[in-house]
Design a protein around this motif. Structure first.
Motif, mmCIF file in Angstrom:
data_model
loop_
_atom_site.group_PDB
_atom_site.id
_atom_site.type_symbol
_atom_site.label_atom_id
_atom_site.label_comp_id
_atom_site.label_asym_id
_atom_site.label_seq_id
_atom_site.Cartn_x
_atom_site.Cartn_y
_atom_site.Cartn_z
ATOM 1 N N GLY A 207 -9.080 13.270 8.317
ATOM 2 C CA GLY A 207 -9.614 12.561 7.165
ATOM 3 C C GLY A 207 -9.047 13.099 5.867
ATOM 4 O O GLY A 207 -8.764 14.294 5.748
ATOM 5 N N ARG A 208 -8.866 12.197 4.907
ATOM 6 C CA ARG A 208 -8.327 12.578 3.598
ATOM 7 C C ARG A 208 -9.088 11.855 2.501
ATOM 8 O O ARG A 208 -9.499 10.702 2.656
ATOM 9 C CB ARG A 208 -6.837 12.233 3.484
ATOM 10 C CG ARG A 208 -5.926 12.975 4.449
ATOM 11 C CD ARG A 208 -4.499 12.463 4.337
ATOM 12 N NE ARG A 208 -3.613 13.058 5.316
ATOM 13 C CZ ARG A 208 -2.781 14.068 5.074
ATOM 14 N NH1 ARG A 208 -2.729 14.590 3.863
ATOM 15 N NH2 ARG A 208 -2.004 14.558 6.011
ATOM 16 N N LEU A 209 -9.244 12.549 1.387
ATOM 17 C CA LEU A 209 -9.860 11.973 0.200
ATOM 18 C C LEU A 209 -9.129 12.532 -1.015
ATOM 19 O O LEU A 209 -8.925 13.744 -1.116
ATOM 20 C CB LEU A 209 -11.346 12.330 0.140
ATOM 21 C CG LEU A 209 -12.106 11.872 -1.104
ATOM 22 C CD1 LEU A 209 -12.199 10.342 -1.136
ATOM 23 C CD2 LEU A 209 -13.507 12.496 -1.131
ATOM 24 N N GLY A 210 -8.719 11.650 -1.922
ATOM 25 C CA GLY A 210 -7.960 12.116 -3.082
ATOM 26 C C GLY A 210 -8.241 11.305 -4.324
ATOM 27 O O GLY A 210 -8.483 10.097 -4.265
ATOM 28 N N ILE A 211 -8.221 11.976 -5.469
ATOM 29 C CA ILE A 211 -8.315 11.321 -6.765
ATOM 30 C C ILE A 211 -7.156 11.836 -7.617
ATOM 31 O O ILE A 211 -6.900 13.038 -7.677
ATOM 32 C CB ILE A 211 -9.676 11.584 -7.448
ATOM 33 C CG1 ILE A 211 -9.753 10.815 -8.772
ATOM 34 C CG2 ILE A 211 -9.946 13.071 -7.616
ATOM 35 C CD1 ILE A 211 -11.135 10.822 -9.385
ATOM 36 N N VAL A 212 -6.427 10.904 -8.240
ATOM 37 C CA VAL A 212 -5.168 11.243 -8.903
ATOM 38 C C VAL A 212 -5.080 10.548 -10.259
ATOM 39 O O VAL A 212 -5.456 9.370 -10.387
ATOM 40 C CB VAL A 212 -3.953 10.815 -8.050
ATOM 41 C CG1 VAL A 212 -2.646 11.279 -8.691
ATOM 42 C CG2 VAL A 212 -4.066 11.346 -6.640
ATOM 43 N N PHE B 54 0.851 -1.195 0.000
ATOM 44 C CA PHE B 54 0.000 0.000 0.000
ATOM 45 C C PHE B 54 0.881 1.237 0.000
ATOM 46 O O PHE B 54 1.818 1.346 0.786
ATOM 47 C CB PHE B 54 -0.904 0.009 1.229
ATOM 48 C CG PHE B 54 -1.632 1.312 1.427
ATOM 49 C CD1 PHE B 54 -2.804 1.569 0.747
ATOM 50 C CD2 PHE B 54 -1.133 2.268 2.289
ATOM 51 C CE1 PHE B 54 -3.478 2.774 0.927
ATOM 52 C CE2 PHE B 54 -1.788 3.463 2.483
ATOM 53 C CZ PHE B 54 -2.966 3.708 1.795
ATOM 54 N N SER B 55 0.557 2.204 -0.866
ATOM 55 C CA SER B 55 1.348 3.424 -0.959
ATOM 56 C C SER B 55 0.503 4.621 -0.546
ATOM 57 O O SER B 55 -0.375 5.066 -1.297
ATOM 58 C CB SER B 55 1.876 3.625 -2.381
ATOM 59 O OG SER B 55 2.580 4.854 -2.473
ATOM 60 N N TYR B 56 0.748 5.129 0.644
ATOM 61 C CA TYR B 56 0.070 6.341 1.092
ATOM 62 C C TYR B 56 0.466 7.549 0.244
ATOM 63 O O TYR B 56 -0.388 8.352 -0.135
ATOM 64 C CB TYR B 56 0.393 6.567 2.562
ATOM 65 C CG TYR B 56 -0.530 7.515 3.282
ATOM 66 C CD1 TYR B 56 -1.753 7.078 3.768
ATOM 67 C CD2 TYR B 56 -0.186 8.837 3.475
ATOM 68 C CE1 TYR B 56 -2.596 7.933 4.438
ATOM 69 C CE2 TYR B 56 -1.028 9.708 4.136
ATOM 70 C CZ TYR B 56 -2.235 9.249 4.616
ATOM 71 O OH TYR B 56 -3.083 10.107 5.267
ATOM 72 N N PRO B 57 1.760 7.708 -0.098
ATOM 73 C CA PRO B 57 2.135 8.853 -0.937
ATOM 74 C C PRO B 57 1.505 8.830 -2.320
ATOM 75 O O PRO B 57 1.399 9.883 -2.958
ATOM 76 C CB PRO B 57 3.668 8.729 -1.017
ATOM 77 C CG PRO B 57 4.053 7.947 0.172
ATOM 78 C CD PRO B 57 2.936 6.979 0.395
ATOM 79 N N ALA B 58 1.114 7.675 -2.831
ATOM 80 C CA ALA B 58 0.534 7.616 -4.173
ATOM 81 C C ALA B 58 -0.736 8.439 -4.274
ATOM 82 O O ALA B 58 -1.042 8.998 -5.329
ATOM 83 C CB ALA B 58 0.256 6.165 -4.559
ATOM 84 N N ALA B 59 -1.495 8.528 -3.174
ATOM 85 C CA ALA B 59 -2.759 9.266 -3.202
ATOM 86 C C ALA B 59 -2.608 10.717 -2.780
ATOM 87 O O ALA B 59 -3.377 11.567 -3.239
ATOM 88 C CB ALA B 59 -3.775 8.575 -2.284
ATOM 89 N N SER C 17 -7.553 16.724 -3.966
ATOM 90 C CA SER C 17 -7.540 16.079 -2.651
ATOM 91 C C SER C 17 -8.189 16.999 -1.629
ATOM 92 O O SER C 17 -8.103 18.228 -1.740
ATOM 93 C CB SER C 17 -6.110 15.731 -2.214
ATOM 94 O OG SER C 17 -5.345 16.913 -2.040
ATOM 95 N N ALA C 18 -8.837 16.395 -0.665
ATOM 96 C CA ALA C 18 -9.464 17.131 0.438
ATOM 97 C C ALA C 18 -8.925 16.603 1.755
ATOM 98 O O ALA C 18 -8.781 15.390 1.937
ATOM 99 C CB ALA C 18 -10.981 16.991 0.386
ATOM 100 N N VAL C 19 -8.623 17.510 2.657
ATOM 101 C CA VAL C 19 -8.092 17.161 3.978
ATOM 102 C C VAL C 19 -8.903 17.904 5.035
ATOM 103 O O VAL C 19 -9.187 19.094 4.874
ATOM 104 C CB VAL C 19 -6.603 17.534 4.107
ATOM 105 C CG1 VAL C 19 -6.064 17.107 5.464
ATOM 106 C CG2 VAL C 19 -5.794 16.926 2.985
ATOM 107 N N ILE C 20 -9.272 17.213 6.090
ATOM 108 C CA ILE C 20 -10.010 17.853 7.173
ATOM 109 C C ILE C 20 -9.424 17.425 8.516
ATOM 110 O O ILE C 20 -9.089 16.253 8.720
ATOM 111 C CB ILE C 20 -11.522 17.522 7.115
ATOM 112 C CG1 ILE C 20 -12.267 18.266 8.216
ATOM 113 C CG2 ILE C 20 -11.767 16.024 7.192
ATOM 114 C CD1 ILE C 20 -13.760 18.194 8.108
ATOM 115 N N HIS C 21 -9.246 18.396 9.403
ATOM 116 C CA HIS C 21 -8.799 18.169 10.773
ATOM 117 C C HIS C 21 -9.901 18.662 11.704
ATOM 118 O O HIS C 21 -10.453 19.749 11.501
ATOM 119 C CB HIS C 21 -7.516 18.938 11.087
ATOM 120 C CG HIS C 21 -6.360 18.578 10.216
ATOM 121 N ND1 HIS C 21 -5.327 17.771 10.645
ATOM 122 C CD2 HIS C 21 -6.060 18.917 8.945
ATOM 123 C CE1 HIS C 21 -4.446 17.628 9.665
ATOM 124 N NE2 HIS C 21 -4.878 18.325 8.626
ATOM 125 N N ALA C 22 -10.197 17.907 12.721
ATOM 126 C CA ALA C 22 -11.216 18.295 13.693
ATOM 127 C C ALA C 22 -10.655 18.110 15.099
ATOM 128 O O ALA C 22 -10.148 17.029 15.430
ATOM 129 C CB ALA C 22 -12.487 17.474 13.513
#
Length: 384
Positions: free
Chosen positions: A333-338, A216-221, A349-354
């Motif tokens: 949370g993170r969401l990305g399309i590449v 699994f590649s976290y940097p890929a996304a 990509s969207a990033v949210i911190h709460a």
């Protein structure tokens, strides 16, 4: 006669064999006793300085070998699932849409603030694991006194671990988005009003470990430094630290209440000017990369953190010692399309911190994040 002769010859052979074995044993014993006393001629001995230099060189080579093995271990991946980065350098242009929501709440009152959405553009530069960039607010100039928004991000990614460093200053251009003043009819009258009496500062880091880092590649996304070839997921674990500072002008809020309500006063729990708290967090979660077409990737990541917050402010005395009441939950949370064909890449990509901060008389909920649109180019192909 023949038989007697044969016996004589056989006996002679046995005697000669026994004699040779005795000589070998004696020689080995003498060698062991005199090995320490044997000295080489001076012409064959190395000077002390040269011998020390050779020893230091050998030790340095061993250390470098260990370091190289360690570095390669952090970057090891299964190439059947992940394509490693083929280039050393990357440049990227990114447009960022940021948002912030800050809710201040007591037992009797609740007010939600949010600034007008902003759009920022900035260049980024990457070298292997390192990625650094800076964005500029297009709505306000750098010398504008109406806004002091600043954001700096610094990230390091490898196959096994990731590190995010961030600094954020929100500015003063908030608006009132929601109000709860008890059973009052004036609540709606306050929504949408400008409020420049709030300023939030955040700085900290998140360090996380990727368990299934071989496949699994976290940097890929989220960093585009590798390319996921086959869909795969991984559990995540991390630690983090965040320093939050909240500047609040309760007198300005009271003036707004005087203008738009009938005798409503600011709750005593909201009468403060500044609060600072430190957030120590241990988090865990899961991330998944879905390769739904050639060179395309959809990534989702969620982490829940158990955070201990140590505060100092005007609503209550500073904390002393450990207190279970200071444990709260945080979320990342993170969401990305590449799209990534190794040379060119583009995506969103969207990033949210709460973050949640609660005390007996006062609580604050802060959620901030960004939506990023980017396009980049890799160059400087690595040597095999």
């Amino acid at each position: 006669m023949k038989q007697g002769i044969r016996k004589t010859k056989t006996g002679g052979r046995i005697q000669w064999t026994a004699l040779l074995l005795m000589l070998l044993l004696i020689g080995c014993r003498l060698s062991a006793q005199t090995a320490d006393s044997i000295q080489l001629p001076d012409s064959l001995l190395l000077p002390d300085s040269t011998a020390n230099a050779v020893k230091a060189a050998v030790e340095h080579a061993n250390k470098m070998s260990w370091l190289r093995r360690t570095v390669r271990g952090f970057s090891y991946i299964d190439t059947n699932y992940v394509e490693p980065q083929l280039y050393d350098f990357t440049v990227m242009v990114q447009m960022t849409h940021t948002y912030d929501i800050y809710q201040l709440r007591t037992r009797e009152q609740s007010i939600t603030f949010s600034p007008a959405p902003t759009v920022k553009v900035g260049p980024y530069f990457g070298w292997r694991w390192f990625f650094l960039g800076y964005t500029f607010d297009l709505k306000h100039s750098l010398f504008s006194s109406s806004s002091q928004k600043r954001e700096i991000d610094f990230s390091i990614y490898s196959a096994q671990v990731g590190l995010d460093l961030y600094y954020r200053r929100t500015g003063y251009d908030y608006q009132i988005r929601g109000v709860k003043l008890g059973n009052r009819t004036e609540n709606k009258a306050l929504e949408g009003l400008d409020f420049d009496g709030l300023n939030v500062g955040i700085m900290g880091f998140n360090l996380y470990y990727i368990f299934n880092h071989h496949r699994f590649s976290y940097p890929a996304a989220y960093a585009q430094s590798t390319r996921q070839k086959v869909s795969c997921g991984s559990w995540l674990a991390g630690i983090g630290y965040t320093r939050n500072s909240l500047d609040f002008d309760h007198e300005k809020l009271q003036r707004l209440l005087d203008e738009h309500t009938d005798g409503v006063s600011v709750d005593s729990g909201l009468i403060f000017n500044n609060i600072k708290y430190h957030d120590f967090c241990v988090s865990g979660g899961y991330a998944y990369n879905w390769v739904f077409a050639r060179n395309w990737l959809l990534g989702v990541s969620n982490q829940i953190g158990l955070a201990y917050k140590k505060s100092k402010g005007e609503t209550e005395a500073s904390n002393k010692g450990f207190d279970f009441n200071n444990l709260n939950l945080d979320y990342i949370g993170r969401l990305g399309i590449v799209y990534n064909n190794s040379r060119w890449y583009a995506g969103a990509s969207a990033v949210i911190h709460a973050y949640t901060y609660r005390k007996s008389r006062f609580s604050a909920n802060n959620a901030f994040g960004s939506l990023n649109l980017y396009v980049g180019y890799n160059f400087g192909r690595k040597k095999k």
